[in-house]
Structure formats: structure tokens, C-alpha cells
Design an enzyme around this catalytic site. Structure first.
Site, short mmCIF file in Angstrom:
data_model
loop_
_atom_site.label_atom_id
_atom_site.label_comp_id
_atom_site.label_asym_id
_atom_site.label_seq_id
_atom_site.Cartn_x
_atom_site.Cartn_y
_atom_site.Cartn_z
N CYS A 8 -3.21 0.96 6.69
CA CYS A 8 -3.37 0.16 7.91
C CYS A 8 -4.11 0.90 9.01
O CYS A 8 -4.70 0.28 9.88
CB CYS A 8 -2.00 -0.29 8.39
SG CYS A 8 -0.80 1.03 8.35
N GLU A 49 -10.02 -6.35 9.43
CA GLU A 49 -9.52 -5.18 8.70
C GLU A 49 -10.11 -5.20 7.29
O GLU A 49 -9.83 -6.11 6.51
CB GLU A 49 -7.99 -5.27 8.61
CG GLU A 49 -7.38 -4.16 7.79
CD GLU A 49 -5.86 -4.27 7.68
OE1 GLU A 49 -5.33 -5.40 7.63
OE2 GLU A 49 -5.21 -3.22 7.66
N GLY A 97 3.07 -5.82 6.94
CA GLY A 97 2.11 -6.53 6.11
C GLY A 97 0.97 -7.06 6.95
O GLY A 97 0.65 -6.50 8.01
N SER A 98 0.38 -8.15 6.50
CA SER A 98 -0.83 -8.66 7.15
C SER A 98 -0.48 -9.41 8.44
O SER A 98 0.61 -9.97 8.57
CB SER A 98 -1.56 -9.59 6.19
OG SER A 98 -0.71 -10.66 5.84
N GLU A 117 4.92 -4.63 11.77
CA GLU A 117 3.95 -3.55 11.59
C GLU A 117 2.79 -4.16 10.82
O GLU A 117 2.90 -4.39 9.61
CB GLU A 117 4.59 -2.40 10.79
CG GLU A 117 5.80 -1.76 11.43
CD GLU A 117 5.45 -0.91 12.65
OE1 GLU A 117 4.28 -0.53 12.83
OE2 GLU A 117 6.37 -0.65 13.46
N LEU A 118 1.69 -4.43 11.51
CA LEU A 118 0.62 -5.21 10.89
C LEU A 118 -0.65 -4.39 10.72
O LEU A 118 -0.61 -3.18 10.71
CB LEU A 118 0.39 -6.48 11.73
CG LEU A 118 1.69 -7.27 12.05
CD1 LEU A 118 1.39 -8.46 12.94
CD2 LEU A 118 2.41 -7.69 10.79
N ASN A 166 0.79 -1.24 0.00
CA ASN A 166 0.00 0.00 0.00
C ASN A 166 0.82 1.29 0.00
O ASN A 166 0.35 2.30 -0.52
CB ASN A 166 -1.04 -0.02 1.13
CG ASN A 166 -0.43 -0.22 2.48
OD1 ASN A 166 0.72 -0.66 2.59
ND2 ASN A 166 -1.16 0.10 3.52
P1 NAP Z 1 0.98 -9.29 2.94
O1 NAP Z 1 0.18 -10.09 1.98
O2 NAP Z 1 1.13 -9.80 4.31
O3 NAP Z 1 2.39 -9.07 2.25
C1 NAP Z 1 3.39 -8.26 2.83
C2 NAP Z 1 4.75 -8.70 2.36
O4 NAP Z 1 5.02 -10.00 2.87
C3 NAP Z 1 4.86 -8.82 0.84
O5 NAP Z 1 6.14 -8.41 0.45
C4 NAP Z 1 4.67 -10.30 0.62
O6 NAP Z 1 5.23 -10.76 -0.60
C5 NAP Z 1 5.44 -10.85 1.81
N1 NAP Z 1 5.13 -12.25 2.14
C6 NAP Z 1 4.11 -13.02 1.73
N2 NAP Z 1 4.23 -14.26 2.28
C7 NAP Z 1 5.33 -14.25 3.06
C8 NAP Z 1 5.97 -15.20 3.91
N3 NAP Z 1 5.51 -16.44 4.06
N4 NAP Z 1 7.08 -14.83 4.59
C9 NAP Z 1 7.56 -13.57 4.48
N5 NAP Z 1 7.01 -12.63 3.68
C10 NAP Z 1 5.90 -12.96 2.98
O7 NAP Z 1 0.36 -7.81 3.08
P2 NAP Z 1 -0.03 -6.78 1.93
O8 NAP Z 1 -1.30 -7.21 1.29
O9 NAP Z 1 1.15 -6.50 1.08
O10 NAP Z 1 -0.28 -5.44 2.79
C11 NAP Z 1 -1.47 -5.22 3.45
C12 NAP Z 1 -1.34 -5.44 4.93
O11 NAP Z 1 -0.26 -4.69 5.45
C13 NAP Z 1 -2.58 -4.93 5.67
O12 NAP Z 1 -2.90 -5.83 6.70
C14 NAP Z 1 -2.10 -3.61 6.25
O13 NAP Z 1 -2.81 -3.17 7.36
C15 NAP Z 1 -0.69 -3.94 6.59
N6 NAP Z 1 0.09 -2.71 6.74
C16 NAP Z 1 0.56 -2.36 7.99
C17 NAP Z 1 1.27 -1.18 8.16
C18 NAP Z 1 1.80 -0.75 9.49
O14 NAP Z 1 2.70 0.08 9.50
N7 NAP Z 1 1.31 -1.26 10.59
C19 NAP Z 1 1.51 -0.35 7.05
C20 NAP Z 1 1.02 -0.75 5.82
C21 NAP Z 1 0.33 -1.93 5.67
P3 NAP Z 1 4.27 -11.09 -1.86
O15 NAP Z 1 3.65 -9.80 -2.25
O16 NAP Z 1 5.21 -11.62 -2.85
O17 NAP Z 1 3.25 -12.09 -1.38
#
Ligand code: NAP
Length: 476
Positions: A285, A379, A231-232, A251-252, A155
Site C-alpha cells: 500500500c 494506486e 484493503g481497497s 487501512e486503505l 498482500n
Molecule cells: P480488497 O479487494 O478490498 O479485499 C480486502 C478484503 O476485503 C478481503 O478479505 C476481501 O475478501 C474483503 N472484501 C471484499 N468485499 C468485501 C465486502 N463487500 N465487505 C467486506 N469485506 C470485503 O483488497 P485486496 O486486493 O485484498 O488488497 C489490496 C488493497 O489493500 C490495496 O488497495 C492496498 O493498498 C490495500 N492495503 C492497505 C494497507 C494499509 O495498511 N493501508 C495494507 C495493505 C493493503 P475477498 O478476498 O474474499 O474478496
């Protein structure tokens, strides 16, 4: 639109291709904007090896040498902010106006990091506070950890990457960056900028490909000292469970809530809730998701929110007038659509919006979403806010806290007593008074509790997590 360009990975100062090319598409219409390469566990290993090799070089640089590289990067990012903004807009579908803001913020995140390089300090320990410490002089010095794996989400592909890479390098670490597969371009562009600005080869390595394979390889790698993950919650939990003794920052996600109290400035609160709920189509997020408004002012507030929401312009992300574009994928939009459907089936009312066209969802205001619906409990990560009312402030605080998450929350009130009553009782990483939870500036401490993660970002705070306080005791 950006011409489709080829973006190899970047390992040890070399551009690295693999046998398989991957398309990067504009989420709004599926058009091809760039190609990258599918890396795998082998590339993760090579990137870590390059980062291990460069680690002594970064560690031995002076604070000023590292700070100067980051200052040059800051300047180069400002000079190229247009190209960076277009890359962000193309890969993520974020409206160009917001993409420009992200590019600029990312440059300042790097500047704040450059300042932290100068401020890495330890402390003198008062050894003679105990008899056995007499005659000893002791100090802590902050040392880099070594190789940090930075895994970033879709994002804010540029700014959230800089929130990890900037502090990691400022503190003298080396980095392997794994951007999200849908949004890898701006991250790869940054590797080139860092190289041009004098970062030694191997200081920053960027690898692309499936998170399951590359992420797991990085998280399990014995020579990675820390995993900084945004990420998630699902992947965050997995990361922590696999990381063993490594340091982990998470940071989730969240389902951020805001309270609008009886004496709030309703015009301002409504306008900010609309902005904070629908920026980047709610894919933030800390996006405003749950609004609790005093029942005495609910009708007036709700009317303003609906009116403001209806004014938002939907369209192509490259159009400067666009407020709302698409979600990151069609399947994400279908998921959000089905969650709205579930809420409606269970008795929620749609006050405006709710329809989907391909990957785009209209900005949607729901009223009275039952607490156990996914639009309330989980979320949404889409352009959906829900408005509910309360009779007592303590009930509202209890609802805010009845969540698995706790990133940021907000309260609008002119009553300072009620504001701090809420601020002290809300369980979250941050509470905003007369501001929405979606508020963030990049130097502030930022992070969550519960399923929203652990650790704090903001360069000053990230640098602390990315260094080890080593104790040195001298007996004269
Ligand atoms: P995501 O699906 O969890 O992916 C995040 C990152 O993790 C991507 O680079 C992804 O790669 C990688 N990944 C996937 N599977 C993995 C594994 N088994 N081991 C390690 N890394 C892996 O999340 P997203 O859809 O990109 O982002 C949305 C989420 O991020 C939402 O929940 C949002 O709230 C959260 N977020 C939190 C913050 C904060 O600061 N708290 C800020 C922004 C976003 P691939 O893309 O190749 O799968």
C-alpha cells in the site's frame, strides 16, 4: 512446494467444512497449493456467536494471562517461521526471501501486542478543577469493545492479520477473522497456533469465502462492535457506509510519492526507490509509485534507478534468488499492463520493463507520466514507478499532495530546513526524511488520511482504538 493441504475454517475451537471446496493457487503458475472451504453468511453468524460467547472469558482474564498467551504465540511463530513463510509464499506468490521477513515481522507484531496488554491504562481525572467536581474522585479504565471483525487483504496475509488480531486480544476482545480469498492459508494456520498457546475457544475464529457475502454479513452484524478493515478504498467506503454505529478502522490504498531534492544522496535514494517500488512486485500500500526529482539531478538519479531496476531477478517465488515474481492474479497483471499502455499512449516513456508474462510484470520505470493518467492518479499496486522532475520544492510538495490518497510520503535531502518545510506541508499519515514512503516497522503508528483511510495501526495505537475509555466517578 507445499503439498496441497486441506484447511477447514475455524469456529469456536472446531474445524468447520462446508459443501464447497475452494482451491488456493500459486499465482506464479496456477498450481494447486491448498484447499479451503467456501463459507457464507451462515458461517459468519456462527463465528460471531462463538466470539460473543468467548467475550466474557477474554474480558475477565488478567492482563498477564492475555499477555502470556501472546508471548507463547510469538515464540511458536518464530519456531514455525519456515512453515509460515512457505504458506505466505505459496498463497500470495511473494518471493520466499520477503515471505520470511513477513513471517518474522508478524511474530514481532504479536510480541509488541503482548507488551501492550500490560500497558492498558486509563487516567485520573482532575475533578476538582471545577467547583461541581469537588469531593469526587474519577478515573477512566480501558475496557474491551467485545467482538471485532478483522478483514484482511492479499498482500501481507500474515502480518496485517496479526496487526489486528494481536492488539484485539491484548485488549480483551474476541475476533472473527476473514482473510482474503486468494490468501487464506496463513490465517487459518494461526488459529491453530493460538489454540495451542492457550487461547480459549471462540477467542479467534477464522472464516473463508467471498468477501462480498461474508464481509457484508460481518459488517452488518449487530453483535460486532468494531470492524477493522485493511484493503481497497472501494470496499473500505462500502464498509463504512454499512457499519452504522460500529467503530470502524480503515487501512486503505495509496499512490505514495517521494521527493528527491537537489542535494540528496543519489546513490542511496535511487537504491531505496528501487527497493521500495518493487518489493512484492509493488503490491504494497505504501509502494513507491511517484518520484519527483529536482531537475538539476534528474539525469543522474534516473540512470541509477534504471540500472538498479535492471539488476532485479524475475522468477519463481520459491527461488531464494528471486526479487520479482508475479502479481496476485493474471487479471491484476493485465490491469497493470493496460495502465502502463495508457500512460505510454499519453506520452510517458518506458525507461525499462513494461512487459507481462502471465501474472508477472517486469519491473517498470516510466518517465513523465501525465498527471491525469491512472499510473499517476490511482494506486497501481504493481511493479511500476514513475519519475518526474520539478523546479521548485513547493511545486513538488503540491504534486505530492495532489492525490486522493495520503498514507506515507518521503523526501531525500541533506538540508534539514527543506526536509521539515516539506514534512510540515505534506498531507499524509507519515512523512519519512531520507527514507522512502514504503518504510514501516511494526511498532510505529501507521495509517492514512483522505482515501487512504482512518485510524492508526501499530499495536499501541490499535489497542487504543479497540478499547473504550469508561469513566468511573466516586463521591466519598
Ligand atoms: P480488497 O479487494 O478490498 O479485499 C480486502 C478484503 O476485503 C478481503 O478479505 C476481501 O475478501 C474483503 N472484501 C471484499 N468485499 C468485501 C465486502 N463487500 N465487505 C467486506 N469485506 C470485503 O483488497 P485486496 O486486493 O485484498 O488488497 C489490496 C488493497 O489493500 C490495496 O488497495 C492496498 O493498498 C490495500 N492495503 C492497505 C494497507 C494499509 O495498511 N493501508 C495494507 C495493505 C493493503 P475477498 O478476498 O474474499 O474478496
Amino acid at each position: 512446494m507445499m503439498a496441497p493441504m486441506d484447511f477447514p475454517m475455524y469456529i469456536g475451537g472446531r474445524r468447520v467444512k462446508s459443501e464447497t471446496m475452494l482451491p488456493v493457487e500459486l499465482p506464479f503458475d496456477g498450481s494447486l497449493v491448498a484447499t479451503v472451504y467456501r463459507g457464507g453468511a451462515r458461517h459468519a453468524g456462527e463465528a460471531v456467536a462463538a466470539a460473543v460467547k468467548a467475550a466474557p472469558v477474554l474480558r475477565e482474564m488478567t492482563r498477564e494471562e492475555r499477555s502470556a498467551i501472546l508471548r507463547r504465540v510469538h515464540q511458536a511463530m518464530l519456531e514455525r517461521r519456515d512453515a509460515l513463510a512457505h504458506a505466505i509464499c505459496s498463497e500470495s506468490g511473494k518471493p520466499i526471501r520477503e515471505a520470511r521477513v513477513e513471517a518474522e515481522r508478524a511474530a514481532y507484531t504479536v510480541m509488541f501486542s503482548s507488551e501492550e496488554a500490560h500497558r492498558l491504562v486509563g487516567e485520573v481525572v482532575p475533578m476538582d478543577a471545577e467547583q461541581a467536581g469537588n469531593g469526587r474522585l474519577a478515573m477512566t479504565v480501558r475496557e474491551p469493545l467485545g467482538v471485532i471483525a478483522c478483514i484482511t487483504p492479499v498482500n501481507f496475509p500474515l502480518n496485517l492479520a496479526m496487526h489486528k488480531i494481536g492488539p484485539a486480544l491484548a485488549a480483551g476482545n474476541t475476533v472473527v477473522h476473514k482473510p482474503a480469498s486468494t490468501t487464506p492459508v496463513s490465517g487459518i494456520m494461526m488459529a491453530e497456533i493460538f489454540e495451542e498457546c492457550g487461547l480459549p475457544a471462540g477467542g479467534l475464529n477464522v472464516i473463508t469465502g467471498p468477501g462480498g457475502e461474508i464481509g457484508d454479513a460481518l459488517v452488518r452484524h449487530p453483535e460486532v462492535a468494531m470492524v477493522s478493515f485493511t484493503g481497497s478504498p472501494e470496499v473500505g467506503l462500502r464498509t463504512r457506509s454499512l457499519a452504522g454505529m460500529k467503530r470502524v478502522a480503515l487501512e486503505l490504498g495509496g499512490n505514495a510519492a517521494v521527493i528527491v531534492d537537489r542535494d540528496a544522496n543519489l546513490d542511496e535514494a535511487a537504491a531505496r526507490c528501487v527497493a521500495g517500488g518493487f518489493a512484492h512486485s509493488g503490491q504494497v500500500c505504501i509502494s513507491v509509485q511517484r518520484i519527483y526529482v529536482d531537475s538539476g539531478v534528474r539525469a543522474e538519479f534516473q540512470e541509477r534507478v534504471v540500472e538498479g531496476t535492471r539488476k532485479l531477478a524475475m522468477g519463481h517465488p520459491k527461488e531464494p534468488s528471486t526479487d520479482i515474481s508475479s502479481l496476485i492474479t493474471v487479471s491484476e497483471a493485465e490491469r497493470v499492463e493496460s495502465w502502463v499502455g495508457e500512460a505510454v499512449d499519453r506520452g510517458a516513456r518506458v525507461l525499462t520493463g513494461g512487459k507481462r508474462t502471465r501474472a508477472a510484470i517486469e519491473p517498470t520505470v516510466l518517465a513523465d507520466v501525465p498527471e491525469d493518467c491512472r499510473c499517476s492518479q490511482r494506486e497501481v499496486f504493481g511493479p511500476v514507478i514513475n519519475v518526474n522532475s520539478y523546479e521548485s520544492l513547493d511545486d513538488a510538495i503540491a504534486w505530492v499532495n495532489r492525490s486522493d490518497y495520503g498514507l506515507q510520503a518521503g523526501i531525500y535531502t541533506r538540508d534539514i530546513g527543506r526536509a521539515f518545510h516539506a514534512a510540515h506541508r505534506i498531507h499524509a499519515g507519515g512523512v519519512m526524511i531520507n527514507e522512502v514512503p514504503q518504510y514501516r516497522v511494526d511498532q510505529m503508528p501507521y495509517g492514512g488520511v483522505k482515501m487512504s483511510g482512518s485510524g492508526r495501526e501499530g499495536p499501541k495505537y490499535a489497542v487504543e482504538e479497540m478499547t473504550e475509555p469508561k469513566l468511573i466517578v466516586w463521591k466519598g
